[in-house]
Each structure stands twice: as structure tokens, then as C-alpha cells.
Write a protein that holds these residues in place. Structure first.
Motif, PDB file in Angstrom:
ATOM      1  N   CYS A  70       0.956  -1.241  -0.184  1.00 43.37           N
ATOM      2  CA  CYS A  70      -0.086  -0.124   0.045  1.00 43.37           C
ATOM      3  C   CYS A  70       0.721   1.086  -0.043  1.00 43.37           C
ATOM      4  O   CYS A  70       1.817   1.281   0.567  1.00 43.37           O
ATOM      5  CB  CYS A  70      -0.794  -0.061   1.065  1.00 43.37           C
ATOM      6  SG  CYS A  70      -1.756   1.528   1.565  1.00 43.37           S
ATOM      7  N   CYS A  88      -4.255   1.358   3.154  1.00 45.91           N
ATOM      8  CA  CYS A  88      -5.449   2.306   3.335  1.00 45.91           C
ATOM      9  C   CYS A  88      -6.706   2.118   2.410  1.00 45.91           C
ATOM     10  O   CYS A  88      -7.681   2.697   2.366  1.00 45.91           O
ATOM     11  CB  CYS A  88      -4.846   3.610   2.306  1.00 45.91           C
ATOM     12  SG  CYS A  88      -4.620   3.368   0.404  1.00 45.91           S
ATOM     13  N   CYS A 130      -5.545   3.323  -2.623  1.00 43.80           N
ATOM     14  CA  CYS A 130      -4.365   3.814  -3.416  1.00 43.80           C
ATOM     15  C   CYS A 130      -4.517   2.696  -4.678  1.00 43.80           C
ATOM     16  O   CYS A 130      -5.390   1.573  -4.537  1.00 43.80           O
ATOM     17  CB  CYS A 130      -3.120   3.722  -2.951  1.00 43.80           C
ATOM     18  SG  CYS A 130      -2.586   2.058  -2.259  1.00 43.80           S
ATOM     19  N   CYS A 163      -3.655  -0.988  -3.608  1.00 40.70           N
ATOM     20  CA  CYS A 163      -4.689  -1.612  -2.733  1.00 40.70           C
ATOM     21  C   CYS A 163      -5.854  -2.060  -3.668  1.00 40.70           C
ATOM     22  O   CYS A 163      -6.426  -3.287  -3.562  1.00 40.70           O
ATOM     23  CB  CYS A 163      -5.270  -0.689  -1.735  1.00 40.70           C
ATOM     24  SG  CYS A 163      -4.469  -0.428  -0.247  1.00 40.70           S
TER      25      CYS A 163
HETATM   26 ZN   LIG Z   1      -3.468   1.472   0.024  1.00 41.98          ZN
END
Ligand SMILES: [Zn+2]
Length: 365
Positions: A49, A59, A62, A65
Motif C-alpha cells: 500500500c 489504506c 490507492c 490496494c
Molecule cells: Zn493503499
């Protein structure tokens, strides 16, 4: 959702204090069905991440992710035995973090994961992690990373690596590439090469205490958490699988029949059950016999908390030596259950042997 089970929070906190403390290889070890794979995936995701939280959690917003959640992060590799990847719908199913089904009750306690697969057979997918899979990793770690510099290789379950694969992995662990983390997850660390174990930072993954596990199962909507938990040897994720209605019904039908060995017909039961997963049936019978033996010797039941009366009645009449022999035979039976020649005959034989082994002791004339 980022799932880190409450019983793993402390381990998470320690591991996520800083990336450097992770080293280059982790060995997450512990009982099957406590959520080790879920934890390992969360760890991989958080490393890949771009904007992890202060607590080190991914998170979820992003690009990294996003890739991870879709099951296609270019800097991540998940290595499973072929048979498991096929059974579980491969990475697609695993990409879904809510899918905890990989650690199933069916596979619990099965020594079969360490057994040799059938390398010559082209039809049957291997139950082992093979050297070609590890060679692919070598190629992967030598490429430059696509995202933030990290790469993660997750190997599950690590004890299914065959000797060639294990030796090939060892070479990678001996000369660790920079910013690459190997996460090995194992239910049976003792089956791994000592040289592999010694090159990893070993983390014992805790199981929740029964009260925590029961409360968690209740939150997941499990109707009878205590029974499900006991039936699966106190492994909460396995208990969640166990709660499946069809599975429960089939298990109940099986156990209620074998609980009156004088009344059921092994041929009929074998026919009824021949479409079920064979190793699962063997494990059901093992657990049942374990409870009979345990009740007879210590007065305690581990798996079938709701079957006290029939267990009490049957246990008082059995010959413990005959049952002990049968329990040993069942270990071998479980190994063979992965490659039966004829499912129905296999079941008939197993059930007849069971009936014989729990037959009341003959009274000397
Ligand atoms: Zn992330």
C-alpha cells in the motif's frame, strides 16, 4: 474491509511497528482454521500500500490496494498447491478477503498435506507446491518492482512444498533480494526443512480462547457457535465453514447413523455418502472415535458436545483396545482417502471396520 481478527491484533501491532523489523522472511505457524492466511494477506497488502495508516493497515484507496483487492497486484505472488488453487477457484476467490474458506474444517488435522502427490499423473492436480512454481518466483523477484519498491511472496501451506521446491526456495532465502518479503504460512512447521525454518523469523499465530471465538462466531451469524467450535477442534474459521447448512445436515446424518453402530447398514450409508468429500468423512469418523475413546478413558468429550447421551451409552460398551487399533488404522485410511480406487467400496470397508471395532466386548463363556 481490512480483516485483522481480534486475536491477532497484538501480533499485528508488533509486526507492523516498522517494516525493517519484518526482515526478509516470516514463518507464520499455528493451528489450521485460526486465520493465518487472512493475516498474511493483510500483511502483504499493507506492505504494497502507498499510504498505510499509522497502525500499518492498508489504506484501501490507492492503486496498490485496488490491484491487490482485485487479485492482480504485480508485486505480489501467492503460491498454493495446484489442487488447492483449483478447488478454491484460484486467486479470484482468494482475492476476496471475506473468503476465509481456504482453511476448511475438511482439511483440518489432515496429515495428507505432507504426502507425495502424483507427479506422473497429468490429470490430477498436484497437492504439493512444485519446483516450477518456486522457479517462477525466482524470476519474479529478479524483476524490478512496479509500485512502491516492495515485493511479497506468500507460500501457503508451506509444508506442502516438495523437497525440490523447498531446496529451491532455500536458495532464495540464503541470498535474500532487497525489499522482498517471503511469508510462509504453515499448519505443521515440523514438516519444513530445519534450514528453511532457521532462515525465517518464526511467529506463533495465536488461536482465540473459546469465549472470544464463540462471541466472534455469534457475530458472524452462527446459530450454535459452541457446537460448531467444538466440532472443528476450536478453530473459529473452520467453525464458520462448518456452519454451512448442507454441511451441517450431512454431518448430522452421518454422525446420527454411526452413533448406533448396531442399527445402521454400512452399505446403505456408503451409498448415501459416496458423493461427499472422502477425507472429510474419514475425519468425521476419526473425531467420533476420538470422542468415544476420550469419554471412555477420561469422561470428556471434545468434538460432539451435543451427543453426550449416545457417546456415553456406546463408550461404556466398547473394547478400548480394538478402538485404539481402529484409530491408528484411520490415520492410514485418511492418507488413502485422497486417492481412492472406488469411493463406495472404500467407504463400505471403513464403515464395516468401524462397526467391528466398536462391537460390544464378547463375554467369555
Ligand atoms: Zn493503499
Amino acid at each position: 474491509m481490512n480483516t485483522i481478527y481480534s486475536w491477532h491484533q497484538e501480533t499485528w501491532r508488533i509486526l507492523r511497528q516498522d517494516n525493517a523489523s519484518l526482515g526478509h522472511a516470516l514463518l507464520l505457524k499455528g493451528r489450521q482454521g485460526v486465520g493465518k492466511l487472512v493475516f498474511a494477506r493483510q500483511l502483504a497488502k499493507s506492505l504494497l500500500c502507498d499510504h498505510p495508516s499509522v497502525g500499518g493497515e492498508a489504506c484501501r484507496n490507492c492503486q496498490g490496494c485496488g490491484w491487490f483487492e482485485q487479485g492482480g497486484h504485480p508485486d505480489f505472488r501467492l503460491i498454493l498447491p495446484e489442487a488447492m488453487a483449483e478447488k478454491k477457484g484460484a486467486s479470484a476467490a482468494l482475492a476476496n478477503e471475506e473468503n476465509t474458506g481456504v482453511e476448511t474444517g475438511a482439511e483440518m488435522e489432515s496429515p495428507g498435506t505432507g504426502e507425495p502427490g502424483s507427479p506422473k499423473s497429468k490429470r490430477k492436480p498436484s497437492k504439493q507446491i512444485r519446483i516450477t512454481q518456486i522457479r517462477d518466483i525466482t524470476e519474479f523477484i529478479n524483476m524490478s518492482s512496479h509500485q512502491n519498491g516492495h515485493k511479497v511472496v506468500l507460500i501457503y501451506p508451506a509444508e506442502t512444498m516438495n523437497p525440490e521446491a523447498a531446496n529451491a526456495l532455500l536458495k532464495n532465502l540464503e541470498e535474500p533480494p532487497p525489499r522482498t518479503l517471503f511469508i510462509l504460512v504453515t499448519h505443521r512447521a515440523q514438516y519444513l526443512l530445519p534450514t528453511i525454518r532457521s532462515r525465517c523469523c518464526q511467529i506463533a499465530m495465536p488461536a482465540p480462547d473459546p469465549a472470544t471465538a464463540t462471541a466472534w462466531l455469534k457475530e458472524q451469524g452462527v446459530r450454535d457457535p459452541a457446537t460448531c467450535l467444538a466440532s472443528t477442534g476450536y478453530a473459529p474459521l473452520a467453525a464458520l465453514e462448518f456452519n454451512d447448512v448442507i454441511y451441517l445436515e450431512r454431518h448430522q446424518a452421518f454422525v446420527s447413523q454411526i452413533s448406533v453402530p448396531g442399527k445402521f447398514n454400512p452399505c446403505v450409508l456408503a451409498e448415501e455418502m459416496q458423493k461427499s468429500d472422502l477425507p472429510t468423512l474419514v475425519i468425521w469418523l476419526q473425531k467420533w472415535c476420538y470422542d468415544l475413546m476420550s469419554f471412555r478413558t477420561t469422561g470428556k468429550i471434545r468434538y460432539h458436545l451435543d451427543m453426550l447421551a449416545p457417546i456415553e451409552s456406546l463408550a461404556s460398551r466398547i473394547n478400548p483396545r480394538a478402538l485404539a487399533t481402529f484409530l491408528r488404522v484411520l490415520n492410514e485410511t485418511l492418507r488413502l482417502a485422497h486417492h481412492p480406487l472406488n469411493v463406495r467400496l472404500f467407504l463400505e470397508e471403513m464403515l464395516f471396520s468401524y462397526v467391528m471395532s466398536v462391537a460390544p466386548q464378547e463375554q467369555p463363556r
